[in-house]
Scaffold this motif. Structure first.
Motif, PDB file in Angstrom:
ATOM      1  N   UNK A 232       0.658  -1.094  -0.066  1.00 42.15           N
ATOM      2  CA  UNK A 232       0.005  -0.089   0.047  1.00 42.15           C
ATOM      3  C   UNK A 232       0.999   1.190   0.031  1.00 42.15           C
ATOM      4  N   UNK A 233       1.940   1.121   0.794  1.00 43.14           N
ATOM      5  CA  UNK A 233       2.655   2.200   0.788  1.00 43.14           C
ATOM      6  C   UNK A 233       3.507   2.516  -0.416  1.00 43.14           C
ATOM      7  N   UNK A 234       3.850   1.619  -1.185  1.00 44.40           N
ATOM      8  CA  UNK A 234       4.731   1.514  -2.453  1.00 44.40           C
ATOM      9  C   UNK A 234       3.851   2.425  -3.480  1.00 44.40           C
ATOM     10  N   UNK A 235       2.653   1.909  -3.458  1.00 43.90           N
ATOM     11  CA  UNK A 235       1.639   2.688  -4.575  1.00 43.90           C
ATOM     12  C   UNK A 235       1.884   4.197  -4.809  1.00 43.90           C
ATOM     13  N   UNK A 236       1.827   4.678  -3.592  1.00 47.50           N
ATOM     14  CA  UNK A 236       1.840   6.339  -3.439  1.00 47.50           C
ATOM     15  C   UNK A 236       3.069   6.834  -2.803  1.00 47.50           C
ATOM     16  N   UNK A 237       3.670   5.946  -1.866  1.00 56.62           N
ATOM     17  CA  UNK A 237       4.554   6.581  -1.190  1.00 56.62           C
ATOM     18  C   UNK A 237       6.107   6.670  -1.895  1.00 56.62           C
ATOM     19  N   UNK A 238       6.158   6.394  -3.047  1.00 57.51           N
ATOM     20  CA  UNK A 238       7.524   6.325  -3.885  1.00 57.51           C
ATOM     21  C   UNK A 238       7.978   7.826  -4.371  1.00 57.51           C
ATOM     22  N   UNK A 239       7.121   8.933  -3.693  1.00 58.03           N
ATOM     23  CA  UNK A 239       7.347   9.999  -4.301  1.00 58.03           C
ATOM     24  C   UNK A 239       9.060  10.566  -4.284  1.00 58.03           C
ATOM     25  N   UNK A 240       9.672  10.303  -3.410  1.00 59.57           N
ATOM     26  CA  UNK A 240      10.977  10.679  -3.254  1.00 59.57           C
ATOM     27  C   UNK A 240      11.740  10.132  -4.388  1.00 59.57           C
TER      28      UNK A 240
END
Lengths: 316, 552
Positions: free
Chosen positions: A248-256
């Motif tokens: 779940x984190x990877x879908x949106x948390x990859x911003x950096x």
């Protein structure tokens, strides 16, 4: 089994409804009228009013909420205030980068963490265990963008195996696309693998002390066979939980990481939309993420039931 | 039988086996032997090293273990075999059964998988053949196929049924030697009788050698040919069972017998003395009166607002306890005795009926008055889990004092704790220690001290001595007896173990499926059980064989 899954899906559906209400209301109370923002500071009041009517902003809240939800159910997420293009198309483009990247990273992290965790657990307290634990400590402590920069320096600049950034696009072929996602996926996967390895190890160590492991050994299984055949499946529940959270984190948390590698992903879209007050895009992307999290949770629930028969037979 | 060995040499022989784990000595020069068709009983209290002896034979010792001496099985020295060879031996030639059937099976694998794994590991058979053999093995242990299909999971079985599956795993490959480590300790009496009967018939039919490890003399007395008595990692006495039973040579063996006999033989004169004491008190209202009590658990949810039919755990129960009287509540697991305890303590909603403590109503519907609370205290089964390990004994024991109307001062509190610790046979200085510094028996004394500190009239003892070794159990029972006589305490003694109850109680209530099926004075219930279930319970309880009388 069906009973269990039915109960889980009802709960998750309720989560979606509640989440949509919260997202809608939060966006409502945020100051700043999209219409006046789109028209700029010097717009005439009647022009603004006309645009508000066109966007449907003059309707009652209930109506707008229902309109928004029914739109989403039909795949219509509205139009971006800034770009005047359908939000659905924008999100779909980004999803074609973010979703493969997330799957790629999770696959890598699983492929690293499972063997490493099992190996460390089976050699508890020995050199191999300490070495694996040392590396995971490093993996957790060092931020992923720093990994990313190191990877770029080594594989893109020194060796020239990969490009330093950008996305080839799926039109240019699956291999080329995967190649451009490789360095980002590795830098996302390493810290996650470090966490997953630790969870795997400690969960296995808990199970190794259970009575049935002694039964398995008394049966004539070697320590290794007992671990793989009896301990692993019992140790999976915490591992699956963490994997669900990580995905779940990877879908949106990859911003950096998206920024480091200039990838047109969801993380960057949401960042730009917030900066530009493109609230309808923010709303839609957040809802999409909630939906993704709910789906992942459901899949994890299915996996729980597959792993543990006691959940399948649960009545209450 | 696949184990061949030289004639004249026993199947298994331990010759001066010593074991140390991380330099802590565990076993000292253990010698014992067992032959095909024989049963060897290993008797000992917790910490005596009997389980470690079993694990030494299996060569399944924890890391850091150093074993010396000779373990000879079927003509080969086990310590010299490779790990691969040992794996071939375990489960094939030597089977083992463990104490805790609830956790001895893998919860995520079906029972068929777990039994057939054993077969496929050691025999060259196809999958279908192994499943056929599995079904046959499960039938042998009393779990026939239509009722117990192979795809059952452990959580769908009772404790006794799970232990049968563990036995099936152990005997699936027809081992020459079967080691049973406290196989029935965690089970109810009637279940225990079934498992022991199964072991006995397996042993006779297959002609295998059986090592039965237990702390319960009554269990071995009906099963074993030879026995070995262990204490602190040493064999203190061994020999043919009838000889050891009739003429125990070592003082420890004698102590063990006396302790076992003590819990079994009723002392009616004591009961009379207690009743006389009560007569002096001369109060008419019973201390505790339970009338038509019903407790139900809600059924499983059928919809958002609907529930299925509930489960009636306590069904129309009526009894009373007089001041200074000791009443035993006996029943097997699942009979509703724990629910009844929870209801008495005000922790559970009453569905119908009433509970009166000294004439005052107690129920979870309203706050139980502190006055009522201080009349009643409870001592639980597990002396290890029922204390907070981070608090000192002083704090643990003085905890109930908060129900008193006036909180005692710090010095008063310490004085009370000291005196109550002394009254349970501990020392005043123990107040400053932590709970892990005490043995199981001492912990149970501390639990009793905690109950005594506010001078209650009734103590509920929920399986309070079940987890203790026989000799310690006898001491704790003696303490309870003394306290009852000295302070006129009443007890509600909840137990699954009839022998314990016989010693301590004036009245017995037998409970089954939530109902009291029989009640009466201890003597009349034991001598003339009226209900069929009471007779079953009495018949199932293992008793010491009367070797002493027959040979003397």
């Amino acid at each position: 089994m069906l009973h269990y899954l039915f109960r889980r899906s009802v709960a998750l559906l309720a989560t979606l409804v509640v989440a949509s209400l919260i997202v809608f209301l939060v966006i409502e109370v945020v100051p700043g009228d999209p219409a006046s923002y789109m028209l700029g500071m010097n717009a005439q009041p009647d022009t603004v009013a006309a645009l508000r009517a066109e966007l449907g902003l003059d309707q009652s809240r209930t109506l707008r909420y229902l309109h928004w939800v029914s739109g989403m159910l039909h795949g219509d997420f509205g139009r971006s205030y800034t770009y005047r293009t359908p939000v659905a198309d924008m999100v779909a483009d980004r999803l074609w980068v973010s979703l493969p990247l997330a799957i790629y990273a999770l696959t890598l992290s699983t492929l690293i963490a499972f063997p490493a965790g099992i190996w460390a657990a089976s050699r508890r307290g020995r050199l191999a265990d300490s070495a694996v634990m040392g590396f995971t400590q490093l993996g957790i402590a060092v931020p992923n963008f720093w990994f990313a920069l190191l990877l770029v320096m080594l594989f893109a600049i020194q060796l020239g195996w990969f490009s330093a950034g950008g996305f080839a696009g799926w039109d240019s072929g699956v291999l080329a696309s995967l190649k451009s996602l490789t360095l980002p996926a590795v830098s996302l996967a390493l810290p996650q693998a470090a966490i997953l390895t630790r969870v795997m190890r400690s969960s296995l160590l808990d199970v190794l002390h259970d009575d049935f492991m002694r039964t398995a050994r008394a049966k004539g299984l070697s320590a290794r066979q007992a671990l793989l055949r009896h301990a692993l499946r019992n140790a999976m529940i915490p591992v699956l939980t963490i994997m669900g959270l990580q995905f779940s984190f990877l879908i949106a948390g990859a911003i950096i990481i998206e920024n480091v590698f200039f990838l047109p992903g969801l993380g960057r879209l949401i960042f730009q939309s917030i900066a530009q007050r493109d609230l309808i895009v923010v709303e839609s992307v957040v809802m999409l993420l909630v939906f993704a999290v709910v789906m992942v949770t459901f899949l994890v629930d299915v996996a729980y039931a597959w792993v543990d028969p006691r959940l399948r037979h649960q009545r209450r | 039988m696949n184990a061949k060995h030289a004639p004249g040499c026993p199947l298994l022989q331990l010759d001066r086996v010593s074991l140390a784990i991380h330099d802590t000595p565990i076993l000292h020069e253990i010698s014992l032997s067992v032959d095909t068709g024989q049963t060897l009983g290993i008797i000992g209290e917790s910490g005596s090293g009997k389980s470690m002896t079993a694990l030494s034979i299996m060569q399944l010792l924890p890391r850091g273990a150093h074993l010396s001496g000779g373990i000879r099985f079927a003509g080969q020295q086990l310590q010299q075999l490779s790990e691969q060879r040992l794996c071939d031996l375990r489960g094939s030639d030597i089977g083992m059964i463990f104490q805790e059937p609830m956790t001895a099976l893998n919860p995520v694998k079906s029972i068929g998988d777990q039994v057939s794994e054993s077969i496929r590991l050691h025999r060259r058979v196809t999958r279908d053949e192994s499943l056929e053999m599995t079904a046959h093995t499960l039938e042998r242990v009393g779990l026939p196929n239509p009722a117990f299909p192979l795809d059952r999971y452990p959580h769908e079985l009772s404790g006794g049924q799970r232990q049968r599956v563990v036995i099936a795993i152990a005997i699936a490959c027809q081992p020459a030697l079967l080691i049973a480590d406290e196989p029935t300790t965690a089970l109810d009496v009637t279940t225990q009788a079934g498992i022991l009967e199964l072991l006995r018939s397996l042993q006779q039919e297959e002609g295998l050698a059986l090592i039965l490890i237990t702390h319960d003399l009554a269990v071995v007395s009906n099963m074993a040919d030879d026995i070995v008595v262990m204490r602190n990692g040493r064999v203190v006495e061994s020999g043919v069972m009838s000889r050891v039973f009739s003429q125990p040579a070592h003082p420890y063996t004698r102590t063990l017998f006396e302790a076992s006999a003590l819990t079994q033989v009723p002392r009616h004169d004591d009961a009379r003395a207690r009743r006389a004491h009560r007569g002096r008190g001369g109060r008419a209202t019973p201390l505790l009166r339970v009338e038509n009590l019903v407790c139900e658990y809600p059924g499983s949810r059928r919809g958002l607002f609907r529930h299925g039919p509930g489960f009636r755990a306590v069904d129309d129960v009526t009894f009373s306890i007089a001041h200074g009287e000791s009443v035993a509540l006996v029943g097997e697991s699942g009979c509703g005795k724990s629910t009844l305890t929870r209801a008495l303590l005000g922790l559970m909603k009453l569905h119908a009926g009433r509970i009166e403590l000294d004439g005052e109503s107690v129920s979870a519907a309203r706050e139980v008055s502190r006055q009522a609370r201080r009349q009643m205290q409870v001592v639980f089964q597990d002396p290890y889990g029922s204390f907070n390990p981070r608090h000192r004994v002083l704090r643990l024991v003085s905890e109930p004092l908060h129900v008193l109307p006036h909180r005692p001062s710090r010095t008063d509190r310490r004085a009370r704790v000291s005196s109550v610790l002394e009254s349970v046979g501990l020392q005043a200085t123990d107040a400053d220690k932590y709970i892990h510094e005490f043995s199981g028996g001492q912990r149970q004394r501390i639990a009793i001290a905690r109950a005594l500190i506010i001078e209650p009239s009734l103590i509920i003892l929920d399986e309070a001595v079940s987890a203790l070794d026989v000799s310690v159990r006898a001491q704790v029972l003696q303490l309870l007896d003394d306290l009852a006589r000295g302070q006129g305490l009443a007890y509600l003694f909840i137990s699954h173990d009839l022998s314990v109850v016989q010693r301590i109680s004036d009245q017995v209530l037998v409970m089954r499926h939530g109902r009291i099926v029989e009640q009466g004075s201890t003597r009349s219930v034991f001598d003339n059980p009226a209900h069929e279930y009471t007779r079953q319970l009495l018949a199932a309880a293992p008793r010491l064989n009367d070797f002493g009388e027959s040979t003397a």
